[in-house]
Design a protein around this motif. Sequence first.
Motif, PDB file in Angstrom:
ATOM      1  N   LEU A   1      23.933  19.960  24.797  1.00 33.03           N
ATOM      2  CA  LEU A   1      22.665  19.922  24.061  1.00 33.03           C
ATOM      3  C   LEU A   1      22.899  19.909  22.553  1.00 33.03           C
ATOM      4  N   ARG A   2      23.957  20.612  22.125  1.00 31.35           N
ATOM      5  CA  ARG A   2      24.155  20.765  20.688  1.00 31.35           C
ATOM      6  C   ARG A   2      24.924  19.640  20.040  1.00 31.35           C
ATOM      7  N   THR A   3      25.419  18.719  20.867  1.00 32.59           N
ATOM      8  CA  THR A   3      26.167  17.619  20.250  1.00 32.59           C
ATOM      9  C   THR A   3      25.478  16.275  20.473  1.00 32.59           C
ATOM     10  N   THR A   4      24.226  16.304  20.900  1.00 30.86           N
ATOM     11  CA  THR A   4      23.507  15.051  21.126  1.00 30.86           C
ATOM     12  C   THR A   4      22.543  14.813  19.974  1.00 30.86           C
TER      13      THR A   4
ATOM     14  N   GLY B   1      25.006  13.222  16.276  1.00 28.49           N
ATOM     15  CA  GLY B   1      25.853  13.380  17.454  1.00 28.49           C
ATOM     16  C   GLY B   1      25.856  12.121  18.291  1.00 28.49           C
ATOM     17  N   VAL B   2      26.125  12.299  19.571  1.00 27.68           N
ATOM     18  CA  VAL B   2      26.249  11.149  20.461  1.00 27.68           C
ATOM     19  C   VAL B   2      24.886  10.709  20.961  1.00 27.68           C
ATOM     20  N   ASP B   3      24.861   9.499  21.500  1.00 31.08           N
ATOM     21  CA  ASP B   3      23.625   9.000  22.096  1.00 31.08           C
ATOM     22  C   ASP B   3      23.359   9.719  23.417  1.00 31.08           C
TER      23      ASP B   3
ATOM     24  N   GLU C   1      14.127  16.821  20.232  1.00 32.35           N
ATOM     25  CA  GLU C   1      13.353  15.911  21.068  1.00 32.35           C
ATOM     26  C   GLU C   1      14.259  15.144  22.018  1.00 32.35           C
ATOM     27  N   LEU C   2      15.100  15.901  22.738  1.00 32.21           N
ATOM     28  CA  LEU C   2      16.056  15.277  23.662  1.00 32.21           C
ATOM     29  C   LEU C   2      15.398  15.020  25.009  1.00 32.21           C
TER      30      LEU C   2
ATOM     31  N   GLY D   1      16.551  12.586  19.844  1.00 33.05           N
ATOM     32  CA  GLY D   1      16.080  11.473  20.660  1.00 33.05           C
ATOM     33  C   GLY D   1      17.079  11.028  21.691  1.00 33.05           C
ATOM     34  N   GLY D   2      18.198  11.690  21.743  1.00 33.93           N
ATOM     35  CA  GLY D   2      19.227  11.288  22.716  1.00 33.93           C
ATOM     36  C   GLY D   2      18.943  11.849  24.088  1.00 33.93           C
ATOM     37  N   ARG D   3      19.937  11.703  24.971  1.00 36.41           N
ATOM     38  CA  ARG D   3      19.736  12.113  26.362  1.00 36.41           C
ATOM     39  C   ARG D   3      20.885  12.999  26.822  1.00 36.41           C
ATOM     40  N   VAL D   4      20.521  14.044  27.553  1.00 40.28           N
ATOM     41  CA  VAL D   4      21.554  14.902  28.144  1.00 40.28           C
ATOM     42  C   VAL D   4      21.392  14.837  29.656  1.00 40.28           C
ATOM     43  N   VAL D   5      22.454  14.484  30.330  1.00 42.24           N
ATOM     44  CA  VAL D   5      22.413  14.349  31.787  1.00 42.24           C
ATOM     45  C   VAL D   5      23.111  15.551  32.415  1.00 42.24           C
TER      46      VAL D   5
END
Lengths: 293, 406, 529
Positions: free
Chosen positions: B301-304, B283-285, B329-330, B307-311
């Motif tokens: 949450l489901r498209t990251t 998914g995306v960063d 592990e977001l 190790g990525g980040r959700v703001v």
Amino acid sequence: MADGFRWGRRPLVPRSAEAHTPPKEDRVFPSDWARTDAGVAVRQVLLKGAMHPLIRNELTLRVFGRDNLEGVDPPLIFYSNHSSHLDATLIMCTLPDRWQSKTAVGAARDYFFDVWWRQAFTALVYGAFPIDRSRGGRGAVDKARQLLSEGWSIVVFPEGTRSPDGHLQRFRHGASRLALETGAGLAPIAVVGAYHAMPKGRFWPRGGRPPVTIRYGRPFWPREVETHQELSRRMTRAVTELLHEETSTWWETLQRAQRDEVPSLMGPTGPGWLRRWEGSRPPARRGPDRVWD
Amino acid sequence: MALALEFYRSAPKYLGARTLGSKAPGLITGGLAPLRLVTQQDPEPTREGWARVKPRLAGICGSDLATIAGTSSFYFSPLVSLPFVPGHEIVGDLLDDCGDLKAGQRVVISSVLACAARGEDPPCEHCAAGNVGRCDRVTVGHLKPGLQTGYCAETGGGWSRLMLAHRSQLWPVPDGMSDATAVLIEPLACAIHSVFRAAVPPGGTVHVVGAGTVGILTLIALKAFTTADHVVVAAKHQRQRAAAAMAGADDVVRPEHAVKAVRRTGRAVKLTPERGMEFLLGGVDVALECTGSSSALDLALRTTKAGGRVVVSGIPGRGADLTPLWFRELDLVGAYTSGVEDLGDGVQRPTFEMAIELASNLPILEELVGATYPLGRWRDALDHAMAAGKLGTFKVAFAPQERQEI
Amino acid sequence: MPRPGFVLEVDERTPPLLVHEGEGFRMQSFPLGTRVVYPPDSLPGIRDVNAAIRHALLNPVGDAEPLPELLKPGMKLTIAVDDISIPLPPMRLPDIRQRILEQVIELAARNGVEDVKIIVATALHRRMTADEIKRMVGERVFRSFWPKDLFNFDGEDRDGLVEIGTTDQHEVVEISKRAAESDLLVYVNVNLVAMDGGHKSVAIGLAGYRSLRHHHNVETMLHSRSYMDPRPGHSAIADSATRMGRLVAANGLKIFQIETTVNADTFPANLGFLNKREWEWSAYDQGLMIAARKANDLAPPRARREFYRRIEAPYKLTGINAGEVEAVHERTLDNLHRQQLVEVRGQSDVVVFGLPYIGPYNVNSIMNPILVHCLGLGYLFNMYRNMPLVKPDGVVIMYHPVPWEFHQIHHPSYIDFFEEVLAETTDPSTIESKYEERYATDPWYTHLYRTSHAYHGVHPFYMWYWGAHGRDHAGDVIFVGGEPKSVARLGYRAAGSFRDAIEMAKDTVGPSPSITYFHAPPIMIADVV
């Protein structure tokens, strides 16, 4: 596709039609229905059957001076000091019958006439008509003038809003202007003790049946040549004298008026806490209710 | 004696709005909203550094609507003091001199009531560093509790004809900027802050969920301050999608198609659970959630990628499934409101300053305020704001000085 | 302050809009960006109508004397009155013509005029029944003059017509003999649309087939762009009528023309929402609309037809002028444009019309498919000035059920026209050359026209020609909700819903057509710039 009719939601104007919309019309629920015979009848029942007993139950109520209204022809502009939501109820309940059935209270439009059910309640119980406060009191005059010309008396509160500390505030000129224009008489009323019983912020009187006194004064008429400022001053004096009768006696106030010595009731100068302290002093109780008034 | 729209305590209305509000939104503006129009005592600035402000435009924000509809969390209850006048997106005129600003100056307000406004000396560690949004002292000091102007009983708020502000909150507005653009500076500053919190890697991919005002401003901030390579925007309504495309999104899709769109970007693997939303391994960063709904947070949450980040940019709704947070592990990061931003090499700039600068060159901002209402028509205003996306409007604002019959 | 008409652009805040559909209506959600043309608000009416009439009669415009001075003992006075095709819907009583007639006759009586005849100027329309005439002229006038001195015009009475002459364009002018040989001809007109009035009143209203064929033909219709725009050069039919009218005047016939205009109060209070803009409907209006729709759906067809038949328009007078024909008509058009003109910028690919339940030729009758064509592609399409609302070869979408239904008494020639002529061809020119003569001179139709209440045998042809310009201009015509068989016979296409209609339209105008919805009635004219 554009969405359907939004039932139950507020009406909307399409963007391109905004320039062609007439200025927002008066959406205040017309209050004249409450002044028809049927409305008056229902109001009498509500006031006498519900409001008055309730008031008598919650407060120790005394009324003086109604004989001043004998032999006077309607219409009159009743005006009083304003310190509590109780004021209008007290006045409507204590007016003599022939006045009560043909009196309408002026209520702030932004407060009492915003939603349909509040409009309906206010119009029914008080026969109220809307007063627009935001335009310096001038907007109210039209409806009031119409009512007076039809023989209806009105009740107004020249201070414009409830006193935050119980003391008399500066009178707005709407009422005096109206009296000068229509030639209607002005009847001062003093409501004492309401601030203590149910100040701004409370919606039910204090416990313990706090004492409240309503004093009706003698009606007076505008003079031939009188400015509205002068008339407002006279109006303020009249209510002040009535309020003073509570703390002293009628004789004393007459004498003081002779000497031009009526002390202002605008309250002590000083910090807000002092004004509120003085203003919320409970009026002295004076023994059991007098049976006669 | 200024007119103000006041939020007051009313348990029955709160309950009514909370239970019936979602089914019949018309009832909220009809009578369930615990709001009333009052003529308040004019607030007087009693302390040094305070001044009166006459709001010209005051926006209606999603958090305001959540408060009124009774859907916001009880967490906020000690952080506000009732009754308060809502409104924290404000452009107005100063009525008194304040510090170095003269009376008559047009200002925007950074609404946080932090240590400086509350007379807390020494300031808390965050205010000392400039991050006023993180102030710990928002309930103490010589003001009543209130996280922001617009939630405090003492300062008043934007939805009134007169309010108070402290010098530390005031930012002068450049002359050429229109009121409609200026009222968006506060949300734009929040969006810039979210973008910096997102820490998008250079050339990274981003998923912006939601293209209402917050989403569009976030997209603008992304384009201005990051070097994101590919930005996917998920938006529910057609006008929002059109605006997102105009603001420079690479891929604009409906929320139903967002997972597929993100999958295509990173060539991830799409999995469909037996119950619930489908998700990606990959998914995306960075994903930014800009709507405040739980389903949008799920989507983010489901498209990251792992190790990525959700703001989370707006008050989050309840009920999102945090399993992907753990499994992939977001980093779940909150972005509340503006402060200072770290531009690297030890350079720091106040977010508001950056927002004002960015707003001066953005004609798209003119279009975002879709409707203004006088205070007397607050029911119409709130009703419009509650359905803004569907009605093709982005931001609804009050114009409190306008006098109009109710 | 009555607001001008304007063009709405449909956005997310626009509710579904009302579209008339014969005896009924529907609420249609239009796509975003659709333009909707709204008529101006209804103008306030003249308060004292009788005083206004009196004033007009005593203060004529143009080269004319006040009416009393024209009325002398021993003279031959003929009064001609517009027939039942005007106004639409029929006006609430008292009809304005009644009020005018009563004042004119009062003056005539006072001035000693004895030879008075009142003619209903039907041209080749059907004769009005006694009840219809009584409703129009009022009980006093009816009782005094019917049946000898108040009667319908008979365009096939060879002894009752006289040839006045021929214009320089070789148009034969043949009108009512009684009218032509009068000392004074007073014409009482109601100018509902811009096509009415002026020289059309006498030159067409009191003319027979020999005159009418010169302008009621395909060629003239194709060159009338539009016939609601009577400025010289724009409407060939108006120009022809003018030539004829001027010839009549030059021949010595004194005409005292009285013209009136009405406002836009088209529907009565119980259907008040039909006069208002949809987003300005109060809760009461919305309730009325729902109730009306439900009642419409549930009612048996006869009851529905009767309900619609009884609708009376609360029209108010906005102007009355009397005197010399051209001077009067100029003022009439000013008043009419004040109420009806809307400026519209640019044409669009698709134009949408909602056809109401009534047209000029089915008052107290049934709207058959030919009349639907005339109302839609004829009248509504031509409610423009300068250029049509739709681009050349654009699509016209109309809403009407188009029932295969004919009134046996009023429209006998229509039935045959529909079954014989249209089955063969729908091209106006072919129809004209092959069939018109036959129908126009058929003795049976003529008999019914003269003795029954039937439209003349040639009348369906005129209905067909009326839409010739529309047919020629449009690339495709689609009926939403139309009965497929009748629509097919007319040569058009039928769609079940608006969405389907737009899909079909895309064949002609491409994938994303611009749409304009002409929100009439109330009647208006689009000034397309």
